[in-house]
Write an enzyme that holds these catalytic residues in place. Structure first.
Site, PDB file in Angstrom:
ATOM      1  N   CYS A 151       0.851  -1.181   0.000  1.00  0.00           N
ATOM      2  CA  CYS A 151       0.000   0.000   0.000  1.00  0.00           C
ATOM      3  C   CYS A 151       0.892   1.237   0.000  1.00  0.00           C
ATOM      4  O   CYS A 151       1.825   1.348   0.800  1.00  0.00           O
ATOM      5  CB  CYS A 151      -0.900  -0.006   1.235  1.00  0.00           C
ATOM      6  SG  CYS A 151      -1.919   1.478   1.398  1.00  0.00           S
ATOM      7  N   CYS A 200       0.241   3.162   3.679  1.00  0.00           N
ATOM      8  CA  CYS A 200       0.656   2.633   4.987  1.00  0.00           C
ATOM      9  C   CYS A 200       1.728   1.541   4.912  1.00  0.00           C
ATOM     10  O   CYS A 200       2.256   1.131   5.937  1.00  0.00           O
ATOM     11  CB  CYS A 200      -0.556   2.101   5.761  1.00  0.00           C
ATOM     12  SG  CYS A 200      -1.255   0.576   5.089  1.00  0.00           S
ATOM     13  N   CYS A 240      -6.158  -4.617 -19.660  1.00  0.00           N
ATOM     14  CA  CYS A 240      -7.015  -3.477 -19.316  1.00  0.00           C
ATOM     15  C   CYS A 240      -6.237  -2.185 -19.081  1.00  0.00           C
ATOM     16  O   CYS A 240      -6.839  -1.122 -18.980  1.00  0.00           O
ATOM     17  CB  CYS A 240      -7.863  -3.813 -18.093  1.00  0.00           C
ATOM     18  SG  CYS A 240      -6.897  -4.103 -16.589  1.00  0.00           S
ATOM     19  N   HIS A 286      -7.748   3.842  -1.348  1.00  0.00           N
ATOM     20  CA  HIS A 286      -8.462   3.332  -2.524  1.00  0.00           C
ATOM     21  C   HIS A 286      -7.448   2.673  -3.453  1.00  0.00           C
ATOM     22  O   HIS A 286      -6.454   3.285  -3.849  1.00  0.00           O
ATOM     23  CB  HIS A 286      -9.164   4.475  -3.257  1.00  0.00           C
ATOM     24  CG  HIS A 286      -9.735   4.084  -4.574  1.00  0.00           C
ATOM     25  ND1 HIS A 286     -10.875   3.316  -4.693  1.00  0.00           N
ATOM     26  CD2 HIS A 286      -9.318   4.338  -5.842  1.00  0.00           C
ATOM     27  CE1 HIS A 286     -11.132   3.121  -5.975  1.00  0.00           C
ATOM     28  NE2 HIS A 286     -10.200   3.733  -6.690  1.00  0.00           N
ATOM     29  N   HIS A 288     -10.705  -1.714  -8.167  1.00  0.00           N
ATOM     30  CA  HIS A 288     -11.925  -2.523  -8.127  1.00  0.00           C
ATOM     31  C   HIS A 288     -11.588  -3.979  -8.377  1.00  0.00           C
ATOM     32  O   HIS A 288     -10.556  -4.293  -8.968  1.00  0.00           O
ATOM     33  CB  HIS A 288     -12.924  -2.020  -9.175  1.00  0.00           C
ATOM     34  CG  HIS A 288     -13.408  -0.650  -8.883  1.00  0.00           C
ATOM     35  ND1 HIS A 288     -12.736   0.484  -9.285  1.00  0.00           N
ATOM     36  CD2 HIS A 288     -14.495  -0.218  -8.200  1.00  0.00           C
ATOM     37  CE1 HIS A 288     -13.397   1.551  -8.863  1.00  0.00           C
ATOM     38  NE2 HIS A 288     -14.467   1.161  -8.203  1.00  0.00           N
ATOM     39  N   ASP A 335     -13.903 -11.565 -13.735  1.00  0.00           N
ATOM     40  CA  ASP A 335     -13.464 -12.042 -15.050  1.00  0.00           C
ATOM     41  C   ASP A 335     -11.977 -12.391 -15.076  1.00  0.00           C
ATOM     42  O   ASP A 335     -11.333 -12.328 -16.118  1.00  0.00           O
ATOM     43  CB  ASP A 335     -13.794 -11.006 -16.122  1.00  0.00           C
ATOM     44  CG  ASP A 335     -13.104  -9.665 -15.889  1.00  0.00           C
ATOM     45  OD1 ASP A 335     -12.400  -9.511 -14.862  1.00  0.00           O
ATOM     46  OD2 ASP A 335     -13.278  -8.761 -16.722  1.00  0.00           O
ATOM     47  N   ARG A 338     -10.240 -10.611 -10.783  1.00  0.00           N
ATOM     48  CA  ARG A 338      -9.274  -9.656 -11.315  1.00  0.00           C
ATOM     49  C   ARG A 338      -9.290  -8.434 -10.410  1.00  0.00           C
ATOM     50  O   ARG A 338     -10.217  -7.628 -10.446  1.00  0.00           O
ATOM     51  CB  ARG A 338      -9.634  -9.258 -12.743  1.00  0.00           C
ATOM     52  CG  ARG A 338      -8.750  -8.126 -13.296  1.00  0.00           C
ATOM     53  CD  ARG A 338      -9.007  -7.864 -14.766  1.00  0.00           C
ATOM     54  NE  ARG A 338     -10.389  -7.567 -15.073  1.00  0.00           N
ATOM     55  CZ  ARG A 338     -10.878  -6.340 -15.281  1.00  0.00           C
ATOM     56  NH1 ARG A 338     -10.106  -5.272 -15.198  1.00  0.00           N
ATOM     57  NH2 ARG A 338     -12.161  -6.186 -15.579  1.00  0.00           N
ATOM     58  N   CYS A 356      -8.122  -5.115 -10.074  1.00  0.00           N
ATOM     59  CA  CYS A 356      -7.640  -4.083 -10.975  1.00  0.00           C
ATOM     60  C   CYS A 356      -7.212  -2.886 -10.125  1.00  0.00           C
ATOM     61  O   CYS A 356      -8.043  -2.245  -9.487  1.00  0.00           O
ATOM     62  CB  CYS A 356      -8.776  -3.727 -11.931  1.00  0.00           C
ATOM     63  SG  CYS A 356      -8.328  -2.604 -13.238  1.00  0.00           S
TER      64      CYS A 356
END
Length: 126
Positions: A43, A46, A61, A98, A101, A105, A113, A115
């Site tokens: 992350c 943190c 993607c 954040h 998502h 798939d 996945r 993403c």
């Protein structure tokens, strides 16, 4: 939980926008979308270990994609109905950063996945 001032001091403006304001970097522009180096993705806020490079795959993607987190207790999932879509947001369970998502798939063995925005993570190379 840290306050906004703490995160604004620690993160660049782009990192803050993605990590704390739930922004999304443009596809195929992030630092890690096509990285194949071994290591652990932490992350950015943190330092929590979130994903291992051996679970990363090319989903086509434009964002780093993983089929599982580093462990079962590091990711928080929340329904997200923003932008007229129905998705599942993923955040760091420790600090609320954040990440992106999760979609259904992905490849086996999980079919998921994750993403992730490159700005939300930092690769600790092996």
């Amino acid at each position: 939980m840290k306050d906004d001032e703490h995160w604004r001091d620690k993160l660049t403006p782009d990192e803050y926008w993605v990590c704390r304001e739930k922004g999304t970097e443009r596809p195929f522009t992030g630092e890690y979308w096509n990285t194949e180096e071994d290591g652990v993705y932490h992350c950015r806020c943190c330092g929590e270990p979130l994903f291992l490079s051996d679970s990363k795959f090319d989903a086509g993607c434009g964002w780093p994609s993983f089929f599982k987190p580093a462990s079962d207790d590091v990711i928080e999932e929340t329904p997200d109905y923003s932008h007229g879509m129905s998705r599942t947001e993923i955040t760091c369970k420790q600090c609320g950063c954040h990440l992106g998502h999760v979609f259904t798939d992905g490849p086996q063995p999980t079919g998921l996945r994750y993403c992730v925005n490159s700005l939300s993570v930092k690769l600790d190379k092996k």
